[in-house]
Write a protein that holds these residues in place. Structure first.
Motif, PDB file in Angstrom:
ATOM      1  N   THR B  35       8.426  11.075  87.567  1.00 18.69           N
ATOM      2  CA  THR B  35       9.778  11.514  87.190  1.00 18.69           C
ATOM      3  C   THR B  35      10.561  10.397  86.486  1.00 18.69           C
ATOM      4  O   THR B  35      11.244  10.658  85.487  1.00 18.69           O
ATOM      5  CB  THR B  35      10.574  11.997  88.421  1.00 18.69           C
ATOM      6  OG1 THR B  35      10.407  11.057  89.471  1.00 18.69           O
ATOM      7  CG2 THR B  35      10.129  13.351  88.891  1.00 18.69           C
ATOM      8  N   VAL B  36      10.446   9.164  86.983  1.00 20.26           N
ATOM      9  CA  VAL B  36      11.174   8.060  86.338  1.00 20.26           C
ATOM     10  C   VAL B  36      10.629   7.834  84.921  1.00 20.26           C
ATOM     11  O   VAL B  36      11.397   7.587  83.977  1.00 20.26           O
ATOM     12  CB  VAL B  36      11.094   6.772  87.185  1.00 20.26           C
ATOM     13  CG1 VAL B  36      11.645   5.577  86.426  1.00 20.26           C
ATOM     14  CG2 VAL B  36      11.862   6.949  88.493  1.00 20.26           C
ATOM     15  N   SER B  37       9.318   7.968  84.738  1.00 17.69           N
ATOM     16  CA  SER B  37       8.730   7.825  83.403  1.00 17.69           C
ATOM     17  C   SER B  37       9.279   8.889  82.460  1.00 17.69           C
ATOM     18  O   SER B  37       9.640   8.592  81.311  1.00 17.69           O
ATOM     19  CB  SER B  37       7.201   7.959  83.473  1.00 17.69           C
ATOM     20  OG  SER B  37       6.671   6.982  84.321  1.00 17.69           O
ATOM     21  N   ILE B  38       9.362  10.122  82.935  1.00 23.32           N
ATOM     22  CA  ILE B  38       9.869  11.216  82.097  1.00 23.32           C
ATOM     23  C   ILE B  38      11.328  10.954  81.712  1.00 23.32           C
ATOM     24  O   ILE B  38      11.732  11.149  80.560  1.00 23.32           O
ATOM     25  CB  ILE B  38       9.721  12.579  82.822  1.00 23.32           C
ATOM     26  CG1 ILE B  38       8.236  12.950  82.905  1.00 23.32           C
ATOM     27  CG2 ILE B  38      10.492  13.678  82.114  1.00 23.32           C
ATOM     28  CD1 ILE B  38       7.922  14.113  83.804  1.00 23.32           C
ATOM     29  N   ILE B  39      12.117  10.485  82.679  1.00 20.26           N
ATOM     30  CA  ILE B  39      13.532  10.190  82.394  1.00 20.26           C
ATOM     31  C   ILE B  39      13.628   9.083  81.328  1.00 20.26           C
ATOM     32  O   ILE B  39      14.422   9.176  80.389  1.00 20.26           O
ATOM     33  CB  ILE B  39      14.266   9.765  83.687  1.00 20.26           C
ATOM     34  CG1 ILE B  39      14.394  10.960  84.634  1.00 20.26           C
ATOM     35  CG2 ILE B  39      15.650   9.201  83.378  1.00 20.26           C
ATOM     36  CD1 ILE B  39      14.837  10.595  86.044  1.00 20.26           C
ATOM     37  N   LEU B  40      12.786   8.058  81.475  1.00 18.84           N
ATOM     38  CA  LEU B  40      12.795   6.954  80.498  1.00 18.84           C
ATOM     39  C   LEU B  40      12.446   7.456  79.098  1.00 18.84           C
ATOM     40  O   LEU B  40      13.093   7.085  78.113  1.00 18.84           O
ATOM     41  CB  LEU B  40      11.798   5.875  80.923  1.00 18.84           C
ATOM     42  CG  LEU B  40      12.304   4.840  81.925  1.00 18.84           C
ATOM     43  CD1 LEU B  40      11.171   3.913  82.344  1.00 18.84           C
ATOM     44  CD2 LEU B  40      13.454   4.029  81.349  1.00 18.84           C
ATOM     45  N   GLY B  45      16.004   4.704  75.456  1.00 13.82           N
ATOM     46  CA  GLY B  45      16.810   3.480  75.341  1.00 13.82           C
ATOM     47  C   GLY B  45      18.307   3.707  75.414  1.00 13.82           C
ATOM     48  O   GLY B  45      19.089   2.748  75.424  1.00 13.82           O
ATOM     49  N   ASP B  46      18.762   4.971  75.446  1.00 12.98           N
ATOM     50  CA  ASP B  46      20.212   5.229  75.563  1.00 12.98           C
ATOM     51  C   ASP B  46      20.701   4.767  76.935  1.00 12.98           C
ATOM     52  O   ASP B  46      19.954   4.751  77.905  1.00 12.98           O
ATOM     53  CB  ASP B  46      20.507   6.728  75.421  1.00 12.98           C
ATOM     54  CG  ASP B  46      20.323   7.169  73.992  1.00 12.98           C
ATOM     55  OD1 ASP B  46      20.122   6.272  73.128  1.00 12.98           O
ATOM     56  OD2 ASP B  46      20.351   8.391  73.737  1.00 12.98           O
ATOM     57  N   GLN B  47      21.983   4.424  77.009  1.00 14.76           N
ATOM     58  CA  GLN B  47      22.571   3.993  78.281  1.00 14.76           C
ATOM     59  C   GLN B  47      23.368   5.152  78.877  1.00 14.76           C
ATOM     60  O   GLN B  47      24.451   5.472  78.383  1.00 14.76           O
ATOM     61  CB  GLN B  47      23.480   2.775  78.042  1.00 14.76           C
ATOM     62  CG  GLN B  47      24.062   2.174  79.303  1.00 14.76           C
ATOM     63  CD  GLN B  47      22.990   1.810  80.337  1.00 14.76           C
ATOM     64  OE1 GLN B  47      22.017   1.131  80.023  1.00 14.76           O
ATOM     65  NE2 GLN B  47      23.151   2.286  81.544  1.00 14.76           N
ATOM     66  N   THR B  51      27.742   8.761  86.198  1.00 17.17           N
ATOM     67  CA  THR B  51      27.595  10.117  86.751  1.00 17.17           C
ATOM     68  C   THR B  51      26.170  10.627  86.520  1.00 17.17           C
ATOM     69  O   THR B  51      25.543  11.181  87.430  1.00 17.17           O
ATOM     70  CB  THR B  51      28.603  11.085  86.082  1.00 17.17           C
ATOM     71  OG1 THR B  51      29.890  10.503  86.144  1.00 17.17           O
ATOM     72  CG2 THR B  51      28.598  12.439  86.761  1.00 17.17           C
ATOM     73  N   VAL B  52      25.670  10.415  85.305  1.00 17.07           N
ATOM     74  CA  VAL B  52      24.302  10.871  84.992  1.00 17.07           C
ATOM     75  C   VAL B  52      23.274  10.069  85.810  1.00 17.07           C
ATOM     76  O   VAL B  52      22.319  10.638  86.352  1.00 17.07           O
ATOM     77  CB  VAL B  52      24.024  10.727  83.472  1.00 17.07           C
ATOM     78  CG1 VAL B  52      22.561  11.045  83.162  1.00 17.07           C
ATOM     79  CG2 VAL B  52      24.936  11.640  82.688  1.00 17.07           C
ATOM     80  N   LEU B  53      23.508   8.751  85.918  1.00 15.81           N
ATOM     81  CA  LEU B  53      22.580   7.910  86.691  1.00 15.81           C
ATOM     82  C   LEU B  53      22.514   8.345  88.155  1.00 15.81           C
ATOM     83  O   LEU B  53      21.425   8.457  88.743  1.00 15.81           O
ATOM     84  CB  LEU B  53      23.016   6.440  86.624  1.00 15.81           C
ATOM     85  CG  LEU B  53      22.557   5.633  85.407  1.00 15.81           C
ATOM     86  CD1 LEU B  53      23.205   4.252  85.417  1.00 15.81           C
ATOM     87  CD2 LEU B  53      21.041   5.497  85.385  1.00 15.81           C
ATOM     88  N   PRO B 122      19.411  -0.772  83.464  1.00 13.41           N
ATOM     89  CA  PRO B 122      20.351  -1.898  83.616  1.00 13.41           C
ATOM     90  C   PRO B 122      21.743  -1.441  84.057  1.00 13.41           C
ATOM     91  O   PRO B 122      22.463  -2.193  84.720  1.00 13.41           O
ATOM     92  CB  PRO B 122      20.413  -2.496  82.206  1.00 13.41           C
ATOM     93  CG  PRO B 122      19.188  -2.004  81.506  1.00 13.41           C
ATOM     94  CD  PRO B 122      18.849  -0.698  82.112  1.00 13.41           C
ATOM     95  N   GLY B 123      22.108  -0.207  83.732  1.00 19.83           N
ATOM     96  CA  GLY B 123      23.438   0.298  84.099  1.00 19.83           C
ATOM     97  C   GLY B 123      23.565   0.663  85.570  1.00 19.83           C
ATOM     98  O   GLY B 123      24.671   0.887  86.078  1.00 19.83           O
ATOM     99  N   PHE B 124      22.432   0.724  86.268  1.00 20.13           N
ATOM    100  CA  PHE B 124      22.451   1.114  87.684  1.00 20.13           C
ATOM    101  C   PHE B 124      22.765  -0.119  88.532  1.00 20.13           C
ATOM    102  O   PHE B 124      21.888  -0.729  89.140  1.00 20.13           O
ATOM    103  CB  PHE B 124      21.097   1.719  88.084  1.00 20.13           C
ATOM    104  CG  PHE B 124      21.118   2.415  89.432  1.00 20.13           C
ATOM    105  CD1 PHE B 124      21.576   3.713  89.561  1.00 20.13           C
ATOM    106  CD2 PHE B 124      20.682   1.769  90.577  1.00 20.13           C
ATOM    107  CE1 PHE B 124      21.590   4.347  90.792  1.00 20.13           C
ATOM    108  CE2 PHE B 124      20.696   2.398  91.813  1.00 20.13           C
ATOM    109  CZ  PHE B 124      21.159   3.684  91.916  1.00 20.13           C
TER     110      PHE B 124
END
Lengths: 215, 223
Positions: B35-40, B45-47, B51-53, B122-124
């Motif tokens: 799932t994390v791979s699919i999200i990436l 590369g967008d930040q 709320t989305v994170l 990085p935003g998390f």
């Protein structure tokens, strides 16, 4: 299953008007009997008559559709949760943890039971009687069905059961194993309640009482 | 005292069994990686916003736990050992043993997902650690509590794979909305007082779900 009381010195198992339906199809009806410590009861009947179902009801694994099953000690009804650690059951339906060794199965199940009746000499003696001492550290997944059946006997007997249920007691066992079971069945019924579900007339003959289920 | 030691023995048995069979652990790890791979790949590369994170964080935790937590009862049913457990221990011992194991598994899962998110996104950045810890602990407890009783129900059914998420979603929607809201606050760096409402809802949810599940379990487990 009624639950109250505590003393376990002399135990009696009473079934009154017990019946069981599966999907509204009656398996058996109106069974009434009593068996006490020092007695053995044979449950006989054809395949599908409900012998295993009756044993499950007596041990609290199933709830009867009609009637009730109670355990009495010194005249008062005994809590099933108090009795549970001192109940033994050997059945093709009860499985072991394949990922654990024989001795780990005994250790894990004894700790869940919270029983303090398991002594090391007794365990060693049972492993030797059932010829599994040399395989006690092997995973159960490597055992044959006969060896698993022997291990079930060790697990059922290690905590000195006050009530012992045997469903098809010699299934999967060779002649030596069957002899060991017969000896133990006769020994257990000296002080405990023994209930045996069987089609085999020789096994039924171990018991002083008999009840027939089904037509 | 014996009930406590029996409950502890059920937890230890499940942990030992899990470490040997990897029934749930493998499913959890593979699901997180996938799932994390699919999200990436989707973000390219967008930040994303906080709320989305926070939403993605709990979506991963929800679906991953759905694939792993059901094993607590399904594996017992599939191996035929549930009758053995019924014979030797009271329903309350089994329920609390399985619940504690699932809480342990969920906390491990959330800890793992948090580390993965911190490294990958990085935003998390957790600004309010107190809110995050309270959210993660209560969220894991609520999730495990609901998952345990649902697992006990679906273990008896033939269509286990389909039933689990279908039954879980309506029960867990309140929990998920609350933990997502609280997680956003922890990422935004708000004070703990701002998240008190969410914390109260989470505590209430955990109490109601655990008490309700305990009362229901006897009927689910026995026949």
């Amino acid at each position: 299953m009624e639950t109250r009381g505590h003393s376990l010195t002399r135990l009696a198992l009473r079934a009154k008007g017990v019946g069981k339906d599966f999907n509204r199809r009656p398996v058996f009806r109106d069974l009434t009997f009593e068996v006490s410590s020092g007695e053995a009861l044979a449950v006989t009947g054809k395949n599908g008559a409900g012998k295993s179902t009756l044993l499950k009801i007596l041990s609290g694994l199933l709830t009867p559709t009609k009637g009730r099953v109670t355990y009495h000690a010194d005249g008062s009804i005994t809590d099933l949760d108090v009795l549970r650690p001192r109940m033994g059951f050997v059945s093709p339906y009860l499985q072991l943890y394949d990922e654990f060794s024989a001795s780990e199965n005994l250790d894990v199940l004894s700790r869940i039971r919270s029983t303090d009746h398991v002594s090391q000499p007794k365990v060693e003696s049972l492993f030797r009687i059932f010829n599994l001492w040399h395989r006690r550290h092997d995973d159960v997944r490597t055992f044959s069905s006969g060896m698993k059946q022997r291990l079930k006997y060790i697990l059922a007997l290690a905590h000195d059961p006050l009530v012992l249920f045997l469903d098809e007691p010699t299934a999967n066992l060779d002649e030596d194993g069957a002899d060991a079971v017969r000896t133990i069945a006769l020994e257990v019924q000296q002080s405990s309640i023994l209930v045996v579900a069987t089609n085999d007339e020789r096994e039924a003959a171990w018991c002083g009482k008999r009840i027939h289920v089904g037509p | 005292m014996s009930a406590l030691s029996s409950t502890y023995a059920v937890v230890v048995k499940d942990v030992q069994s899990e470490l040997r069979t990897r029934y749930a652990l493998n499913a959890l790890v593979m699901f997180v990686v996938t799932t994390v791979s699919i999200i990436l790949f989707a973000l390219r590369g967008d930040q994303p916003s906080n709320t989305v994170l926070a939403g993605m964080f709990w979506v991963v935790v929800f679906f991953t736990s759905m694939s792993g937590l059901s094993r607590a009862f399904v594996s017992e049913e599939e191996r035929g050992t549930s009758l053995t457990l019924q014979l030797i221990a009271s329903p309350s011992v089994i329920y609390f043993g399985k619940l504690l194991f699932n809480v342990f598994l969920t906390l491990t899962l959330v800890f793992g997902v948090t580390i993965v998110y911190t490294v990958v996104f990085p935003g998390f950045t957790i600004q309010s650690l107190d809110i995050f810890l309270a959210t993660v602990f209560l969220g894991s407890l609520g999730l495990a509590s609901a998952a345990t009783i649902i697992a006990a129900i679906i273990a008896k059914a033939n269509t286990r794979g389909t039933l689990y998420p279908v039954l879980s979603f309506p029960i867990l929607i309140v929990l998920l909305m609350t933990v997502m809201s609280a997680t956003v606050k922890s990422l935004d760096g708000e004070p703990f007082s701002e998240a008190m409402g969410d914390v109260v809802v989470l505590i209430s949810y955990c109490m109601v779900m655990t008490a309700g599940s305990f009362l229901l379990f006897d009927y689910v487990w026995k026949d």
